[in-house]
Write a protein that holds these residues in place. Structure first.
Motif, PDB file in Angstrom:
ATOM      1  N   GLU B 252       0.832  -1.207   0.000  1.00 51.79           N
ATOM      2  CA  GLU B 252       0.000   0.000   0.000  1.00 51.79           C
ATOM      3  C   GLU B 252       0.867   1.257   0.000  1.00 51.79           C
ATOM      4  OE1 GLU B 252      -3.638   0.689   0.227  1.00 51.79           O
ATOM      5  OE2 GLU B 252      -3.315  -1.152  -0.916  1.00 51.79           O
ATOM      6  N   ALA B 253       1.942   1.189   0.781  1.00 52.16           N
ATOM      7  CA  ALA B 253       2.824   2.353   0.909  1.00 52.16           C
ATOM      8  C   ALA B 253       3.500   2.695  -0.406  1.00 52.16           C
ATOM      9  CB  ALA B 253       3.866   2.094   1.984  1.00 52.16           C
ATOM     10  N   LEU B 254       3.537   1.733  -1.322  1.00 52.76           N
ATOM     11  CA  LEU B 254       4.232   1.971  -2.593  1.00 52.76           C
ATOM     12  C   LEU B 254       3.282   2.395  -3.713  1.00 52.76           C
ATOM     13  CD1 LEU B 254       6.705  -0.992  -2.297  1.00 52.76           C
ATOM     14  CD2 LEU B 254       7.352   1.420  -2.418  1.00 52.76           C
ATOM     15  N   LYS B 255       1.989   2.447  -3.383  1.00 50.19           N
ATOM     16  CA  LYS B 255       0.991   2.786  -4.396  1.00 50.19           C
ATOM     17  C   LYS B 255       1.207   4.166  -4.991  1.00 50.19           C
ATOM     18  CE  LYS B 255      -3.358   0.395  -4.047  1.00 50.19           C
ATOM     19  NZ  LYS B 255      -4.602   0.309  -3.257  1.00 50.19           N
ATOM     20  N   SER B 256       1.737   5.052  -4.157  1.00 48.79           N
ATOM     21  CA  SER B 256       1.880   6.433  -4.617  1.00 48.79           C
ATOM     22  C   SER B 256       3.110   6.636  -5.501  1.00 48.79           C
ATOM     23  CB  SER B 256       1.953   7.359  -3.408  1.00 48.79           C
ATOM     24  OG  SER B 256       2.964   6.896  -2.533  1.00 48.79           O
ATOM     25  N   LYS B 261       6.272   4.157 -16.936  1.00 49.27           N
ATOM     26  CA  LYS B 261       5.451   3.825 -18.096  1.00 49.27           C
ATOM     27  C   LYS B 261       4.041   3.593 -17.598  1.00 49.27           C
ATOM     28  CE  LYS B 261       8.290   1.077 -21.035  1.00 49.27           C
ATOM     29  NZ  LYS B 261       8.529  -0.319 -21.298  1.00 49.27           N
ATOM     30  N   LYS B 262       3.080   3.975 -18.379  1.00 49.68           N
ATOM     31  CA  LYS B 262       1.690   3.840 -17.965  1.00 49.68           C
ATOM     32  C   LYS B 262       1.347   2.351 -17.785  1.00 49.68           C
ATOM     33  CE  LYS B 262      -2.878   5.682 -19.038  1.00 49.68           C
ATOM     34  NZ  LYS B 262      -3.649   4.465 -19.267  1.00 49.68           N
ATOM     35  N   GLY B 263       0.637   2.095 -16.695  1.00 54.17           N
ATOM     36  CA  GLY B 263       0.166   0.736 -16.487  1.00 54.17           C
ATOM     37  C   GLY B 263       1.229  -0.221 -15.989  1.00 54.17           C
ATOM     38  N   ARG B 264       2.393   0.304 -15.722  1.00 55.16           N
ATOM     39  CA  ARG B 264       3.464  -0.573 -15.279  1.00 55.16           C
ATOM     40  C   ARG B 264       3.440  -0.721 -13.762  1.00 55.16           C
ATOM     41  NH1 ARG B 264       9.778  -1.258 -15.465  1.00 55.16           N
ATOM     42  NH2 ARG B 264       9.867  -0.291 -13.417  1.00 55.16           N
ATOM     43  N   SER B 265       3.727  -1.914 -13.289  1.00 54.89           N
ATOM     44  CA  SER B 265       3.840  -2.120 -11.849  1.00 54.89           C
ATOM     45  C   SER B 265       5.106  -1.445 -11.350  1.00 54.89           C
ATOM     46  CB  SER B 265       3.918  -3.611 -11.541  1.00 54.89           C
ATOM     47  OG  SER B 265       2.803  -4.269 -12.094  1.00 54.89           O
ATOM     48  N   VAL B 266       5.073  -1.014 -10.101  1.00 52.58           N
ATOM     49  CA  VAL B 266       6.234  -0.294  -9.571  1.00 52.58           C
ATOM     50  C   VAL B 266       7.030  -1.121  -8.560  1.00 52.58           C
ATOM     51  CG1 VAL B 266       5.322   2.006  -9.990  1.00 52.58           C
ATOM     52  CG2 VAL B 266       4.813   0.837  -7.813  1.00 52.58           C
ATOM     53  N   VAL B 267       6.519  -2.302  -8.251  1.00 55.45           N
ATOM     54  CA  VAL B 267       7.283  -3.147  -7.326  1.00 55.45           C
ATOM     55  C   VAL B 267       7.015  -4.607  -7.649  1.00 55.45           C
ATOM     56  CG1 VAL B 267       5.448  -2.916  -5.579  1.00 55.45           C
ATOM     57  CG2 VAL B 267       7.704  -3.734  -4.874  1.00 55.45           C
ATOM     58  N   LYS B 299      -6.907 -12.017  -3.403  1.00 52.08           N
ATOM     59  CA  LYS B 299      -7.946 -10.987  -3.540  1.00 52.08           C
ATOM     60  C   LYS B 299      -7.311  -9.606  -3.631  1.00 52.08           C
ATOM     61  CE  LYS B 299     -11.813 -13.387  -1.421  1.00 52.08           C
ATOM     62  NZ  LYS B 299     -12.188 -13.884  -0.083  1.00 52.08           N
ATOM     63  N   TYR B 300      -6.339  -9.382  -2.763  1.00 51.98           N
ATOM     64  CA  TYR B 300      -5.633  -8.089  -2.794  1.00 51.98           C
ATOM     65  C   TYR B 300      -4.898  -7.922  -4.122  1.00 51.98           C
ATOM     66  CZ  TYR B 300      -2.494  -4.276  -1.596  1.00 51.98           C
ATOM     67  OH  TYR B 300      -1.817  -3.094  -1.605  1.00 51.98           O
ATOM     68  N   PHE B 301      -4.258  -8.976  -4.551  1.00 53.93           N
ATOM     69  CA  PHE B 301      -3.499  -8.976  -5.814  1.00 53.93           C
ATOM     70  C   PHE B 301      -4.412  -8.655  -6.995  1.00 53.93           C
ATOM     71  CE2 PHE B 301      -1.965 -11.375  -9.532  1.00 53.93           C
ATOM     72  CZ  PHE B 301      -0.617 -11.042  -9.581  1.00 53.93           C
ATOM     73  N   ASN B 302      -5.582  -9.279  -6.995  1.00 53.19           N
ATOM     74  CA  ASN B 302      -6.500  -9.083  -8.117  1.00 53.19           C
ATOM     75  C   ASN B 302      -7.034  -7.646  -8.183  1.00 53.19           C
ATOM     76  OD1 ASN B 302      -6.128 -11.721  -8.871  1.00 53.19           O
ATOM     77  ND2 ASN B 302      -7.958 -12.490  -7.822  1.00 53.19           N
ATOM     78  N   LYS B 303      -7.089  -7.020  -7.042  1.00 54.05           N
ATOM     79  CA  LYS B 303      -7.618  -5.655  -7.004  1.00 54.05           C
ATOM     80  C   LYS B 303      -6.551  -4.597  -7.255  1.00 54.05           C
ATOM     81  CE  LYS B 303     -10.903  -6.230  -3.574  1.00 54.05           C
ATOM     82  NZ  LYS B 303     -10.935  -6.142  -2.148  1.00 54.05           N
ATOM     83  N   ASN B 304      -5.332  -4.916  -6.924  1.00 53.31           N
ATOM     84  CA  ASN B 304      -4.263  -3.912  -6.959  1.00 53.31           C
ATOM     85  C   ASN B 304      -3.197  -4.282  -7.976  1.00 53.31           C
ATOM     86  OD1 ASN B 304      -4.881  -2.041  -4.504  1.00 53.31           O
ATOM     87  ND2 ASN B 304      -5.249  -4.146  -3.812  1.00 53.31           N
ATOM     88  N   LYS B 305      -3.101  -3.455  -9.010  1.00 57.12           N
ATOM     89  CA  LYS B 305      -2.245  -3.832 -10.147  1.00 57.12           C
ATOM     90  C   LYS B 305      -0.839  -3.215 -10.072  1.00 57.12           C
ATOM     91  CE  LYS B 305      -6.161  -5.240 -12.202  1.00 57.12           C
ATOM     92  NZ  LYS B 305      -6.573  -6.629 -11.959  1.00 57.12           N
ATOM     93  N   ASP B 385      -4.708 -12.724 -12.972  1.00 59.92           N
ATOM     94  CA  ASP B 385      -3.771 -12.228 -13.975  1.00 59.92           C
ATOM     95  C   ASP B 385      -2.406 -12.897 -13.791  1.00 59.92           C
ATOM     96  OD1 ASP B 385      -2.270 -10.889 -15.785  1.00 59.92           O
ATOM     97  OD2 ASP B 385      -2.439  -8.909 -14.850  1.00 59.92           O
ATOM     98  N   ILE B 386      -2.230 -13.981 -14.519  1.00 62.35           N
ATOM     99  CA  ILE B 386      -0.987 -14.746 -14.358  1.00 62.35           C
ATOM    100  C   ILE B 386       0.214 -13.988 -14.914  1.00 62.35           C
ATOM    101  CG2 ILE B 386       0.132 -16.963 -14.895  1.00 62.35           C
ATOM    102  CD1 ILE B 386      -2.594 -18.211 -14.856  1.00 62.35           C
TER     103      ILE B 386
END
Lengths: 129, 582, 432
Positions: B252-256, B261-267, B299-305, B385-386
């Motif tokens: 959560e702390a890394l969400k900000s 790149k757009k749509g890219r995960s940050v961690v 569940k958390y994974f599926n909601k948070n990209k 999302d595998i």
């Protein structure tokens, strides 16, 4: 034979001179001098009735070697020290107790005065092919 | 051309290019996949075989001082696994921590061609390059450690993200790194005085900064630089019952953090098996209250990209735990009642508390071990999302990489899972949902989680993890026909085939065939060299030189891995990071 | 200043395991003329690098060409049935790689000098693990240092001045903030450099270590004295160790080479592990040869095992006490010896040396040493870290790149190249 000796615990180890002269070269006179002596304390010296620098013979269960005596005032009576090298190695065995490591320290030894003996050269110790 | 090959009639699984089990020819020329080859190309008929891109292992400890410490400390783990030298290949041992040669060979036999060593102490990088000289048949990436470095801390403390980015850039260039690894940020530093940090906002001793600041700053710096691989994170509070909560708080702390790149995960959250332990309701963080949090975390994974993950799947049997999380390793040693062997390896300035190593055995009779086994499976079988979820065992922590076929079989076969649930402690049925899950991974999904997804997450998807034109000709051929063989119903066949590829091609060269490695191929190393603004570069090098002069006891000048150990192996990619101001 | 004079900074010293990399070397007409920062031994090593050199290969004492020497070596090795390859600790890592390759090819045994220095340390690690230390960490943080059975003043002259008596980030005043103890059976020159010298009886290390461990664990012992120390003094030591913020134990051959050997190490490790439940404690073997730690490391990644490796079955097997150099020689098992960068004749017990006299010996070393005299073939080599580059490992595991600062004498090659030539020649001989 009425040989009188002093029993000691014999230790080997590094010295600065041994390190320096080893780097200079093992055939040098300096290396010979750096590894062919045995440090003993004043009491032992006295008991043997010799002066520091006199030759002494050291015997262990496994070998005998003649080296120069040297006074080390810091040694506790009963402990003697020879720099690591061929002279010390002439006194120890190869049994490693399944570890690969022979016992290089704390060997039971007896020191005798050897006024008539000459200190052998390194070649004489390790011998020829 | 002589090295042209055409692989004909194989059934191809290449998810990155949308190919799902089609019969397709693949042309190889000059180590690359090409559109077509000349008539003189060597033809190999793969009728009745399955074809995938070469396997990509994004998290495997195969080199470095901790692996050598493990080998040295535990000869018993290798003694019974001899690997004979042949005319073409070297000999060795193939236990839990195989020697370097055999590490490469065993990967080749399984059809893996790219691996990432995720824990490189930067100042020890020279040794790693020497070791890579002896790891055949693989393309390798290295992730230097940043999360407990005093140099990182200094920049974090000063709020100087640009300076931090420049330090990262300097390290990546100096040691040949691919990305940024963070292990127990601040916690391993606290271990330098016997402590640990489990919470996000607990200050780090002597520094008055927190894991939140360290993590956030590093993730920001990675994105500022535009590194292809996001920050690779081993969170705080690892291996603690109920830590799924602190792990989610960290994510959560890394969400900000803003991705470059757009749509890219940050961690990338690594080895989730160790990070996502659940707890029964009203429980305490003690082993007897352990429950699987696999579904909860899914569940958390599926909601948070904003993050990706890998499993670190626990397999039963002897393992070698090794992490840059020194305090965790010590607690594991204490868990054995001090009976286990325990080694700790500090890295001056860069990992002051040090990495730990403890040989361990996961047994199905243990309720805790059984639940730890169930957790990542329960998670993987619940994710939607595998592409963000990669199969690993965190070799050799959860199990040696040689057990991947077994993990693949668990994912693909409910039948096999059922058999193992029977073997495992009965608490698995009470405190996890594993036995209720019907889902079975398809071959396409396996190709995603073992190939396409890790390549994408690592940012090497231009040449890795797929079989499209321009990709490296890293290809695995499995000797089964997916149309004729019902894999889920025959899990032993999954294990058999995934253990031993029919052919493995690495860069267009056939390295292994049915369990026999016929070629000793030199490794290559992928690295990222960020190009900085001159002003920033000058400022940063001076600051780093000062800090090395003050804190280390070897010289700045001798820090960089010399070209002679690298130039014949390294394939550096330069990226433009000049937009970061001094 | 003449044009041929130049200065090279940050040169690593290739004598002991400290691998100090701050030497300033001045060169004139291709010769080293000054070594700033080096210790007395370092100065001797670098300035005296041309003394006692062998400048041409010899077969039975007669000068031959390098090619002839290599050919002869290949024939000796090809006709041997149990080759022992030994040494390696005073050369760089690339040479090790070639040595293992030869061992594998001819199914020989390969051992390094750690079998007679910290081999027992590795055996101790194999029973208990090891909470290690690293030198800059010690300098930055450690407030209690113990040297045990180690005499750095003689064997690692800059260890104390460079790493211990220097200020660190969190030890601003080393005189005030850091205490140094020495435990030994005799008052060595190091005793002058420490805050407290603790003399114990010869061969009593194991008892003293185990007693400290029991006291750290809070056991009450019904004895007055152990190893020459009063129990109250031991109690005080244990308490002091528990209250340190960051303790470090440096241990030497006083533990590995005396009675108890690996058991001494095991006890020391368990003591440090127990202390880790109270506060931070770390430990480090005082590695002697500059790259003996590297020899263990290269052997470990390439063969899977740190030393004492036998390829007789076509894959590596490991067994100290069986495939260690002293044993394999004293047992009369080796029928040829390929010695690289070490001097077993100077450092092995006399009966192991007796066997060396009976078998063909190939000696690769820059200098004339005791083993040269008994060798059938002598091949001189370049001095790593002076006349050729390479990598080595500091006593705490840090890899350091060694520089080439001057050219070797005419026609003299690095160990790695000589070994490569031997391998290639051997391939030809074996094909016949």
């Amino acid at each position: 034979m009425n040989k009188v000796g002093v029993k000691v615990t014999l230790v080997s180890g590094r010295t600065l001179m041994q390190g320096k002269t080893m780097e200079k070269g093992k055939t040098s006179q300096e290396y010979f001098e750096a590894v062919s002596y045995c440090e003993i304390d004043a009491t032992t010296l006295k008991a043997l009735g010799i002066e520091a620098g006199d030759p002494i013979q050291i015997e262990t269960q496994l070998g005998t070697v003649v080296v120069r005596s040297k006074l080390n005032k810091n040694l506790t009576p009963g402990i003697a020290f020879i720099p690591c090298g061929p002279y010390f190695n002439a006194l120890i065995g190869s049994y490693t107790g399944q570890t690969g490591m022979p016992i290089y320290k704390n060997i039971e030894a007896t020191i005798f005065p050897a006024p008539e003996e000459k200190i052998p050269t390194i070649d004489e110790i390790t011998g020829d092919k | 051309m002589n090295d042209e090959i055409v692989l004909k009639n194989g059934r191809v699984f290449d998810p990155m290019n949308g190919i799902n089990g089609e019969i397709k020819d693949i042309c190889i020329s000059n180590g690359k996949i090409v559109e077509k080859v000349s008539g003189s190309a060597k033809e190999i008929d793969l009728k009745g075989s399955t074809v995938m891109p070469g396997g990509v292992d994004m998290h495997t400890h195969i080199l470095g001082s901790k692996v050598n410490m493990a080998r040295m400390m535990c000869p018993e783990t290798n003694r019974h696994s001899p690997y004979l030298a042949t005319k073409n290949t070297r000999g060795g041992v193939g236990g839990i921590t195989p020697n370097s040669y055999v590490t490469g060979y065993l990967y080749s036999i399984m059809g893996y061609t790219t691996v990432v060593e995720p824990a490189l102490p930067p100042e020890k990088a020279l040794s790693s390059w020497e070791e890579i000289e002896d790891i055949p048949g693989l393309d390798i990436g290295l992730l230097p450690l940043f999360g407990n470095s005093m140099i990182t801390f200094r920049y974090i403390k000063e709020g100087d993200v640009n300076g931090l980015a420049a330090y990262i850039a300097w390290i990546l260039k100096s040691v040949g790194g691919l990305g940024v690894k963070v292990v127990n940020p601040g916690g391993t530093y606290a271990w330098a005085y016997g402590g640990n940090i489990r919470e996000l906002d607990t200050p780090v001793p002597q520094w008055d900064i927190t894991p939140r600041q360290i993590m956030h700053g590093l993730a920001e710096a990675v994105e500022l630089l535009g590194l292809p691989h996001q920050m690779h994170l081993h969170p705080n509070n690892l291996g603690k019952v109920g830590n799924v909560e602190t792990t989610i708080a960290q994510l959560e702390a890394l969400k900000s953090v803003k991705g470059h790149k757009k749509g890219r995960s940050v961690v990338h959250l690594t080895h989730m098996a160790f990070d996502c332990l659940g707890m029964v309701e009203d429980g305490k963080p003690e082993w007897k209250y352990l429950a699987s949090a696999g579904e909860e975390f899914a569940k958390y994974f599926n909601k948070n990209k904003h993050f990706t993950t890998d499993l670190g799947q626990i397999t039963f049997g002897p393992v070698m735990t090794m992490t840059g999380d020194g305090p965790f390793q010590f607690s594991l040693y204490q868990l054995t009642g001090g009976k286990a062997k325990w080694a700790n390896l500090p890295v001056e300035v860069e990992l002051p508390g040090g990495a730990g190593i403890v040989p361990f055995n996961f047994v199905p009779t243990s309720p805790a071990h059984s639940l730890q086994w169930a957790t990542p499976l329960e998670f993987a079988l619940n994710v939607d999302d595998i592409w963000r979820c990669v199969m690993t065992t965190d070799h050799p922590n959860g199990g040696p990489f040689m057990k991947y076929p077994l993990v693949i079989a668990w994912l693909m076969s409910k039948k096999l899972r059922g058999e193992w649930i029977e073997k495992a402690h009965k608490l698995v049925q009470e405190r996890s949902h594993l036995s209720e899950i019907e889902r079975e991974y398809t071959l396409e999904e396996i190709a995603i989680t073992t190939r396409a997804a890790p390549a994408k997450i690592l940012g090497i998807e231009r040449t890795k993890g797929h079989l499209g034109i321009g990709a490296d000709a890293d290809i695995t051929v499995y000797g089964f026909d997916s149309e004729k063989l019902n894999l889920a119903a025959n899990p032993e066949k999954i294990i058999k085939h995934f253990s031993q590829a029919k052919y493995t091609f690495k860069g267009g060269v056939q390295v292994a065939k049915k369990g026999v490695v016929g070629k000793h191929l030199h490794a290559r190393v992928f690295s990222i060299h960020p190009r900085l603004d001159d002003g920033l570069s000058i400022r940063s090098e001076k600051e780093i030189a000062d800090m090395i002069g003050k804190w280390y006891c070897h010289s700045y000048e001798n820090y960089t891995v010399p070209a002679r150990y690298r130039e014949h192996l390294e394939i550096p990619t330069e990226i433009d990071s000049t937009s970061i101001s001094a | 200043m003449s044009e041929t004079r130049k200065t090279i900074e940050n040169v690593p010293c290739t004598f002991c395991g400290c691998l100090c990399d701050d030497l300033i070397i001045e060169i004139e007409d291709g010769q080293i003329v000054k070594n700033t920062n080096g210790c007395a031994i370092s100065k001797e090593k670098l300035l005296g690098c041309n003394e006692n050199r062998l400048l041409q290969p010899l077969i039975n004492g007669s000068p031959v060409s390098l090619d002839d020497a290599i050919q002869h070596v290949a024939e000796i090795i090809a006709s041997s049935r149990r080759l022992l390859i030994y040494g390696l600790s005073s050369t760089e890592n690339d040479a090790h790689r070639e040595a293992y390759k030869i061992a594998e090819l001819v199914r020989g045994v390969v051992d390094n000098t750690s079998s007679v220095c910290h081999g027992p340390t590795i055996l101790g690690v194999q029973s208990s693990g090891e909470p290690n230390a690293m030198l800059a960490e010690v300098r930055n943080r450690s407030d209690l240092i113990i040297y045990w059975g180690s005499n750095p003043a003689a064997a690692h002259p800059r260890h104390i001045p460079r790493y211990i008596k220097k200020e660190g980030e969190y030890i601003k005043d080393p005189k005030e903030d850091r205490e140094i103890w020495l435990v030994d059976i005799r008052r060595t020159t190091t005793a002058r450099m420490v805050n407290k010298f603790i003399q114990i009886n010869p061969a009593s290390d194991l008892e003293v270590l185990l007693t400290l461990r029991a006291l750290v664990r809070g056991h009450v012992l019904d004895v007055d004295e152990v190893g020459g120390l009063k129990i109250d003094q031991l109690k005080e030591m244990a308490e002091h160790m528990k209250s340190a913020k960051y303790g470090t134990l440096f241990f030497g051959l006083g533990l590995t080479q005396s009675r108890g050997s690996h058991r001494n190490i095991d006890a020391a490790i368990r003591l440090i592990q127990d202390l880790s439940a109270h506060t931070k404690w770390t430990m480090m073997p005082m590695r002697g040869h500059y790259n003996v730690a590297g020899a263990n490391k290269t052997s470990t990644w390439m063969t899977g095992y740190p030393y004492a490796v036998d390829y007789a079955r076509g894959y590596p097997r490991y067994q100290p006490g069986e495939y260690t150099a002293v044993d394999i020689l004293a047992n009369g098992e080796a029928d040829a010896l390929l010695n690289i960068a070490s001097d077993p004749v100077a450092h092995f017990p006399i009966d192991a040396v007796e066997h060396i006299k009976k078998i063909p010996v190939i000696n690769i070393d820059p200098k004339i040493n005791m083993t040269s005299k008994l060798a059938e073939v002598n091949i001189p080599s370049a001095i790593a870290g002076i006349e050729c580059d390479g990598a080595a490992t500091r006593m705490d595991g840090l890899p350091i790149y060694l520089k080439k600062v001057i050219d070797p004498p005419e026609g003299i090659l690095p160990d790695r190249e000589i070994l490569r030539m031997i391998y290639n020649s051997l391939m030809k001989v074996l094909k016949k």
